[in-house]
Design a protein around this motif. Structure first.
Motif, PDB file in Angstrom:
ATOM      1  N   SER A 125      -3.417  14.381  10.427  1.00 22.67           N
ATOM      2  CA  SER A 125      -1.958  13.805  10.328  1.00 22.67           C
ATOM      3  C   SER A 125      -1.881  12.489  10.337  1.00 22.67           C
ATOM      4  CB  SER A 125      -0.911  14.564  11.220  1.00 22.67           C
ATOM      5  OG  SER A 125      -1.323  14.184  12.387  1.00 22.67           O
ATOM      6  N   TYR A 126      -2.787  11.572  11.174  1.00 20.98           N
ATOM      7  CA  TYR A 126      -2.651  10.276  11.492  1.00 20.98           C
ATOM      8  C   TYR A 126      -3.396   9.745  10.115  1.00 20.98           C
ATOM      9  CZ  TYR A 126      -2.243   5.430  12.997  1.00 20.98           C
ATOM     10  OH  TYR A 126      -1.882   4.199  13.225  1.00 20.98           O
ATOM     11  N   SER A 127      -4.455  10.217   9.634  1.00 21.98           N
ATOM     12  CA  SER A 127      -5.254  10.037   8.212  1.00 21.98           C
ATOM     13  C   SER A 127      -4.004  10.012   7.163  1.00 21.98           C
ATOM     14  CB  SER A 127      -6.473  10.773   8.158  1.00 21.98           C
ATOM     15  OG  SER A 127      -7.450  10.820   9.062  1.00 21.98           O
ATOM     16  N   TYR A 128      -3.432  11.390   7.068  1.00 21.64           N
ATOM     17  CA  TYR A 128      -2.239  11.460   5.816  1.00 21.64           C
ATOM     18  C   TYR A 128      -1.378  10.312   6.055  1.00 21.64           C
ATOM     19  CZ  TYR A 128       0.505  13.734   2.795  1.00 21.64           C
ATOM     20  OH  TYR A 128       1.491  14.168   1.723  1.00 21.64           O
ATOM     21  N   PHE A 129      -1.052  10.116   7.037  1.00 22.86           N
ATOM     22  CA  PHE A 129       0.068   8.873   7.259  1.00 22.86           C
ATOM     23  C   PHE A 129      -0.490   7.549   6.847  1.00 22.86           C
ATOM     24  CE2 PHE A 129       1.673   5.388   9.740  1.00 22.86           C
ATOM     25  CZ  PHE A 129       2.905   5.228   9.441  1.00 22.86           C
ATOM     26  N   ILE A 130      -1.796   7.272   7.351  1.00 24.57           N
ATOM     27  CA  ILE A 130      -2.375   5.995   6.594  1.00 24.57           C
ATOM     28  C   ILE A 130      -2.597   6.038   5.270  1.00 24.57           C
ATOM     29  CG2 ILE A 130      -4.431   4.254   6.786  1.00 24.57           C
ATOM     30  CD1 ILE A 130      -2.643   4.265   9.403  1.00 24.57           C
ATOM     31  N   PHE A 131      -3.028   7.107   4.788  1.00 25.41           N
ATOM     32  CA  PHE A 131      -3.230   6.797   3.240  1.00 25.41           C
ATOM     33  C   PHE A 131      -1.966   6.942   2.651  1.00 25.41           C
ATOM     34  CE2 PHE A 131      -7.450   8.542   4.260  1.00 25.41           C
ATOM     35  CZ  PHE A 131      -8.241   7.394   3.677  1.00 25.41           C
ATOM     36  N   LYS A 132      -0.779   7.261   3.008  1.00 22.72           N
ATOM     37  CA  LYS A 132       0.333   7.393   2.299  1.00 22.72           C
ATOM     38  C   LYS A 132       1.108   5.867   2.488  1.00 22.72           C
ATOM     39  CE  LYS A 132       3.281  10.393   1.132  1.00 22.72           C
ATOM     40  NZ  LYS A 132       3.504  10.797   0.088  1.00 22.72           N
ATOM     41  N   GLU A 133       0.646   5.270   3.802  1.00 21.95           N
ATOM     42  CA  GLU A 133       0.943   3.893   3.742  1.00 21.95           C
ATOM     43  C   GLU A 133       0.404   3.032   3.131  1.00 21.95           C
ATOM     44  OE1 GLU A 133       3.327   2.273   6.452  1.00 21.95           O
ATOM     45  OE2 GLU A 133       4.084   4.335   6.040  1.00 21.95           O
ATOM     46  N   ARG A 134      -0.874   3.328   2.610  1.00 20.69           N
ATOM     47  CA  ARG A 134      -1.676   2.463   1.829  1.00 20.69           C
ATOM     48  C   ARG A 134      -1.467   2.854   0.414  1.00 20.69           C
ATOM     49  NH1 ARG A 134      -7.282   1.266   4.226  1.00 20.69           N
ATOM     50  NH2 ARG A 134      -7.906   1.615   2.000  1.00 20.69           N
ATOM     51  N   GLU A 135      -0.708   3.805  -0.014  1.00 20.49           N
ATOM     52  CA  GLU A 135      -0.377   4.267  -1.265  1.00 20.49           C
ATOM     53  C   GLU A 135      -1.342   4.764  -2.031  1.00 20.49           C
ATOM     54  OE1 GLU A 135       2.090   1.352  -3.091  1.00 20.49           O
ATOM     55  OE2 GLU A 135       3.669   1.497  -1.608  1.00 20.49           O
ATOM     56  N   GLU A 136      -2.335   5.265  -1.287  1.00 20.27           N
ATOM     57  CA  GLU A 136      -3.339   6.094  -1.991  1.00 20.27           C
ATOM     58  C   GLU A 136      -3.158   7.617  -1.713  1.00 20.27           C
ATOM     59  OE1 GLU A 136      -6.939   2.874  -1.188  1.00 20.27           O
ATOM     60  OE2 GLU A 136      -6.352   4.042   0.310  1.00 20.27           O
ATOM     61  N   ASN A 137      -4.060   8.404  -2.340  1.00 20.55           N
ATOM     62  CA  ASN A 137      -3.738   9.660  -2.449  1.00 20.55           C
ATOM     63  C   ASN A 137      -4.109  10.425  -1.103  1.00 20.55           C
ATOM     64  OD1 ASN A 137      -3.600  12.687  -3.001  1.00 20.55           O
ATOM     65  ND2 ASN A 137      -4.295  12.231  -5.082  1.00 20.55           N
ATOM     66  N   ALA A 138      -3.080  10.509  -0.520  1.00 22.15           N
ATOM     67  CA  ALA A 138      -3.259  10.889   0.972  1.00 22.15           C
ATOM     68  C   ALA A 138      -3.523  12.596   0.991  1.00 22.15           C
ATOM     69  CB  ALA A 138      -1.508  10.752   1.850  1.00 22.15           C
ATOM     70  N   PHE A 139      -3.211  13.218   0.078  1.00 25.39           N
ATOM     71  CA  PHE A 139      -3.509  14.820   0.204  1.00 25.39           C
ATOM     72  C   PHE A 139      -5.039  14.759  -0.091  1.00 25.39           C
ATOM     73  CE2 PHE A 139      -4.503  18.519  -2.300  1.00 25.39           C
ATOM     74  CZ  PHE A 139      -4.096  19.623  -1.391  1.00 25.39           C
ATOM     75  N   VAL A 140      -5.683  14.123  -1.106  1.00 25.47           N
ATOM     76  CA  VAL A 140      -6.785  14.164  -1.592  1.00 25.47           C
ATOM     77  C   VAL A 140      -7.789  13.610  -0.203  1.00 25.47           C
ATOM     78  CG1 VAL A 140      -8.963  13.494  -3.012  1.00 25.47           C
ATOM     79  CG2 VAL A 140      -6.699  14.255  -3.924  1.00 25.47           C
ATOM     80  N   PHE A 141      -7.592  12.685   0.243  1.00 25.46           N
ATOM     81  CA  PHE A 141      -8.647  12.052   1.388  1.00 25.46           C
ATOM     82  C   PHE A 141      -8.199  12.820   2.513  1.00 25.46           C
ATOM     83  CE2 PHE A 141      -8.071   8.307  -1.690  1.00 25.46           C
ATOM     84  CZ  PHE A 141      -9.396   8.225  -1.934  1.00 25.46           C
ATOM     85  N   THR A 142      -7.129  13.268   2.845  1.00 26.68           N
ATOM     86  CA  THR A 142      -7.065  14.255   4.181  1.00 26.68           C
ATOM     87  C   THR A 142      -7.959  15.339   3.938  1.00 26.68           C
ATOM     88  OG1 THR A 142      -5.036  13.241   4.494  1.00 26.68           O
ATOM     89  CG2 THR A 142      -5.581  15.238   5.527  1.00 26.68           C
TER      90      THR A 142
END
Length: 162
Positions: A125-142
């Protein structure tokens, strides 16, 4: 938590992916050391996987589970909490707690595994949050972090059972 966020916001996305699954592996090792039978992977409630072929087990554990669990426990929870909580100050804490607890409840095989799943849920969940904050594809990277980790467990399981 601020220093961790600042660090993760500044590094390459592939390093975050690598750190994510490495932390989950470390958590598995630590959990295994503290389980009564010394094997955190030995979960009787997932014995249905024994009836599947290697290909079916691979598809379920390395592809389907990470995709579905990321949709439910990271993406949907993130979206829901963002609609309910307008305060940025409380959003992250409520999101991390609710996401990781629900993830752990869905992995209830033993008490030690629930503790382990809470920790892994926090990583995801923290990875998802970080990727959302970075405006990268949070779903794919998580999903990728979860899939790589499950792939390693799959390979270990294939070697243990053969």
């Amino acid at each position: 938590m601020i220093n961790i966020k600042k660090f993760l916001m500044s590094i390459n996305k592939w390093i975050i992916v690598t750190l994510g699954f490495l932390v989950m592996l470390l958590l598995l090792v630590i959990t295994t050391l503290f389980t009564s039978n010394g094997n955190a992977l030995n979960n009787p409630n997932v014995s249905y996987l024994d009836n599947l072929s290697i290909l079916e087990t691979f598809i379920e554990s390395v592809i389907a589970a990470p995709v579905l669990e990321t949709l439910i426990f990271q993406m949907f929870i993130y979206w829901s909490i963002s609609k309910l909580i307008s305060s940025k100050k409380f959003f992250l804490v409520i999101y991390l707690i609710s996401s990781s607890l629900l993830f752990a409840i869905s992995h209830y095989y033993s008490i030690s595994y629930v503790f382990y799943a809470i920790c892994c849920g926090l990583v995801l969940s923290y990875s998802y949050f970080i990727f959302k904050e970075r405006e990268e594809n949070a779903f794919v990277f998580t999903v990728l972090i979860h899939s790589i980790f499950n792939f390693i467990l799959f390979v270990i399981g294939v070697f243990i059972n053969n």
